[in-house]
Structures are given as C-alpha cells and as structure tokens.
Design a protein around this motif. Structure first.
Motif, PDB file in Angstrom:
ATOM      1  N   VAL A  63      44.061  53.444  33.507  1.00  0.00           N
ATOM      2  CA  VAL A  63      45.014  52.357  33.738  1.00  0.00           C
ATOM      3  C   VAL A  63      44.492  51.020  33.238  1.00  0.00           C
ATOM      4  O   VAL A  63      45.208  50.276  32.563  1.00  0.00           O
ATOM      5  N   PHE A  64      43.235  50.706  33.538  1.00  0.00           N
ATOM      6  CA  PHE A  64      42.717  49.367  33.281  1.00  0.00           C
ATOM      7  C   PHE A  64      41.912  49.301  31.987  1.00  0.00           C
ATOM      8  O   PHE A  64      41.158  50.233  31.672  1.00  0.00           O
ATOM      9  N   PRO A  65      42.044  48.202  31.245  1.00  0.00           N
ATOM     10  CA  PRO A  65      41.181  48.008  30.071  1.00  0.00           C
ATOM     11  C   PRO A  65      39.743  47.787  30.505  1.00  0.00           C
ATOM     12  O   PRO A  65      39.463  47.535  31.679  1.00  0.00           O
ATOM     13  N   ARG A  66      38.838  47.844  29.555  1.00  0.00           N
ATOM     14  CA  ARG A  66      37.408  47.845  29.870  1.00  0.00           C
ATOM     15  C   ARG A  66      36.969  46.622  30.668  1.00  0.00           C
ATOM     16  O   ARG A  66      36.153  46.728  31.578  1.00  0.00           O
ATOM     17  N   ASP A  67      37.524  45.460  30.359  1.00  0.00           N
ATOM     18  CA  ASP A  67      37.077  44.243  31.030  1.00  0.00           C
ATOM     19  C   ASP A  67      37.707  44.040  32.404  1.00  0.00           C
ATOM     20  O   ASP A  67      37.462  43.030  33.052  1.00  0.00           O
ATOM     21  N   GLU A  68      38.530  44.995  32.863  1.00  0.00           N
ATOM     22  CA  GLU A  68      39.173  44.876  34.175  1.00  0.00           C
ATOM     23  C   GLU A  68      38.811  46.050  35.094  1.00  0.00           C
ATOM     24  O   GLU A  68      39.487  46.300  36.081  1.00  0.00           O
ATOM     25  N   ARG A  69      37.750  46.756  34.783  1.00  0.00           N
ATOM     26  CA  ARG A  69      37.434  47.976  35.530  1.00  0.00           C
ATOM     27  C   ARG A  69      36.536  47.757  36.741  1.00  0.00           C
ATOM     28  O   ARG A  69      36.356  48.673  37.544  1.00  0.00           O
ATOM     29  N   MET A  70      35.967  46.570  36.909  1.00  0.00           N
ATOM     30  CA  MET A  70      34.993  46.368  37.970  1.00  0.00           C
ATOM     31  C   MET A  70      35.594  46.606  39.353  1.00  0.00           C
ATOM     32  O   MET A  70      35.004  47.311  40.182  1.00  0.00           O
ATOM     33  N   VAL A  71      36.771  46.033  39.619  1.00  0.00           N
ATOM     34  CA  VAL A  71      37.378  46.165  40.950  1.00  0.00           C
ATOM     35  C   VAL A  71      37.733  47.616  41.276  1.00  0.00           C
ATOM     36  O   VAL A  71      37.362  48.115  42.352  1.00  0.00           O
ATOM     37  N   PRO A  72      38.454  48.351  40.404  1.00  0.00           N
ATOM     38  CA  PRO A  72      38.733  49.753  40.741  1.00  0.00           C
ATOM     39  C   PRO A  72      37.482  50.603  40.899  1.00  0.00           C
ATOM     40  O   PRO A  72      37.439  51.504  41.732  1.00  0.00           O
ATOM     41  N   VAL A  73      36.431  50.326  40.115  1.00  0.00           N
ATOM     42  CA  VAL A  73      35.188  51.084  40.251  1.00  0.00           C
ATOM     43  C   VAL A  73      34.534  50.788  41.604  1.00  0.00           C
ATOM     44  O   VAL A  73      34.049  51.706  42.292  1.00  0.00           O
ATOM     45  N   LEU A  74      34.527  49.525  42.011  1.00  0.00           N
ATOM     46  CA  LEU A  74      33.967  49.165  43.317  1.00  0.00           C
ATOM     47  C   LEU A  74      34.766  49.805  44.450  1.00  0.00           C
ATOM     48  O   LEU A  74      34.193  50.345  45.407  1.00  0.00           O
ATOM     49  N   LEU A  75      36.089  49.750  44.348  1.00  0.00           N
ATOM     50  CA  LEU A  75      36.933  50.354  45.389  1.00  0.00           C
ATOM     51  C   LEU A  75      36.754  51.867  45.434  1.00  0.00           C
ATOM     52  O   LEU A  75      36.748  52.468  46.513  1.00  0.00           O
TER      53      LEU A  75
END
Length: 210
Positions: A63-75
C-alpha cells in the motif's frame, strides 16, 4: 523506483477494510461469549493483534511507498509482539491481560496518532483523519483500562436469573470488545466512503523535458 499510488493494486481503503474485518470479528467473539475471563480475553486479543499486525506488515509493501513505510512497520511490530505475548497459554492471567492490552493500546495509539498528524501536515490526506481517530481511541482504551481496578468485584442479583459478580477482568474484556466494535464501524465507514483524489504535485518544465 517507487510505484505511484495510482498504479498500486492495493490502497489505504483495502487496509481499512481488512482492519475493520478483524476488529469486527474480535468484537463479535467478545460480545457473544458469556466467558469474559482473562483466558478468553487474551485469546481473542491475540488473534486480533496478530491478524492486525500481519495486515500492517503486508500493507507496508503493498500500500505505502518506500518513504511512508515507517508507521505501518512500527504498528505491525507492536501488534505482532503483543499478540505473541498474549498467545502464551501459561501467561493468560488478569495481570497479563491488563499489562499487554494497556501497553499495546498506548503504544499503537500514539504511533498511529502521530503518524496521521504527520501525514496531514505533509498533505497526505488518505486515511489521515481516520488514523487520528483510531489513535485517540487506542489512547482512550489504555487510560480507561488503567482506571479499572484489576481486583474489583461487585456482587449483584437479577430477579429470576440468580446472583452474579461483576469483576475487573469482566469490565476489561468488555471494554476491549467495545473498542474493537467502534474501530470496526469507523474503519468500515472509511473504507466504503467515496474519497477525493489525491492532489498531484505540479511538474516543472525541466522535469517534464527530462
């Protein structure tokens, strides 16, 4: 090269609907069970957290591009860790339920809230408003559970039905079920609601020529 959002087979809507489905399942299992013990509560929470964590993990790449993956990975990490702890049968006690659910609700709620606020500030509106709401709900769940005494017990009678005892663990499991139900409704509405297309940044003449 990052795939543009319009070219992706999955978007925020699919993430919202998947989360809503698992939250609804958890709410139904709590609501229609007469056993609101720590064992039942942690079993339901474990399945919910692991499934939600898996959804976040998949969405980080789908769903998320590479620069927006931090939040879903943390969750995903927080949910999977909490789900694994809750899945250990020997640890399914009242104290563990309060600790795990409170910790998960506070950390995941804070991550989701801050991530959604960051997205709004950056102009990424898809799912940001719902992220703020779900993040706040997680923090509220943590606070309410903190205010619920684990050893609370209230005996009461219902005419024609018998005597019953309302305990702290019963309240805690019920609160989690209520949280899951509210989250399921909000995310389902968000997932099925029509949304405005995201604004596309203007391309400079130099970039167009290259």
């Amino acid at each position: 090269m990052t795939t543009s959002p319009s070219a992706r087979a999955f978007d925020v809507r699919h993430l919202q609907l998947a989360r809503a489905a698992f939250a609804a399942l958890a709410a139904v299992m709590v609501t229609f069970s007469s056993d609101h013990s720590a064992v039942l509560g942690l079993a339901v929470f474990s399945g919910f957290a692991l499934a939600t964590g898996l959804v976040f993990a998949l969405s980080a790449w789908l769903v998320f591009p590479r620069d927006e993956r931090m939040v879903p990975v943390l969750l995903a990490s927080v949910s999977i860790i909490a789900g694994l702890v809750a899945s250990v049968g020997a640890w399914r006690t009242t104290g563990v339920l309060f600790a795990v659910v409170i910790g998960w609700a506070f950390v995941s709620g804070l991550i989701e809230l801050l991530g959604a606020l960051r997205d709004r500030k950056a102009g990424r509106t898809a799912g940001a408003r719902d992220g703020v709401l779900i993040g706040i709900l997680g923090l509220v769940l943590a606070v309410v559970l903190l205010l619920t005494p684990m050893q609370y017990a209230l005996d009461y009678d219902i005419t024609g039905a018998g005597s019953f005892t309302l305990t702290g663990i019963t309240i805690a499991v019920g609160l989690f079920g209520g949280y899951a139900a509210v989250v399921a409704v909000f995310l389902a509405i968000a997932g099925f609601s029509p949304r405005r297309p995201e604004a596309v940044p203007a391309v400079s003449p130099e970039e167009a020529a290259s």
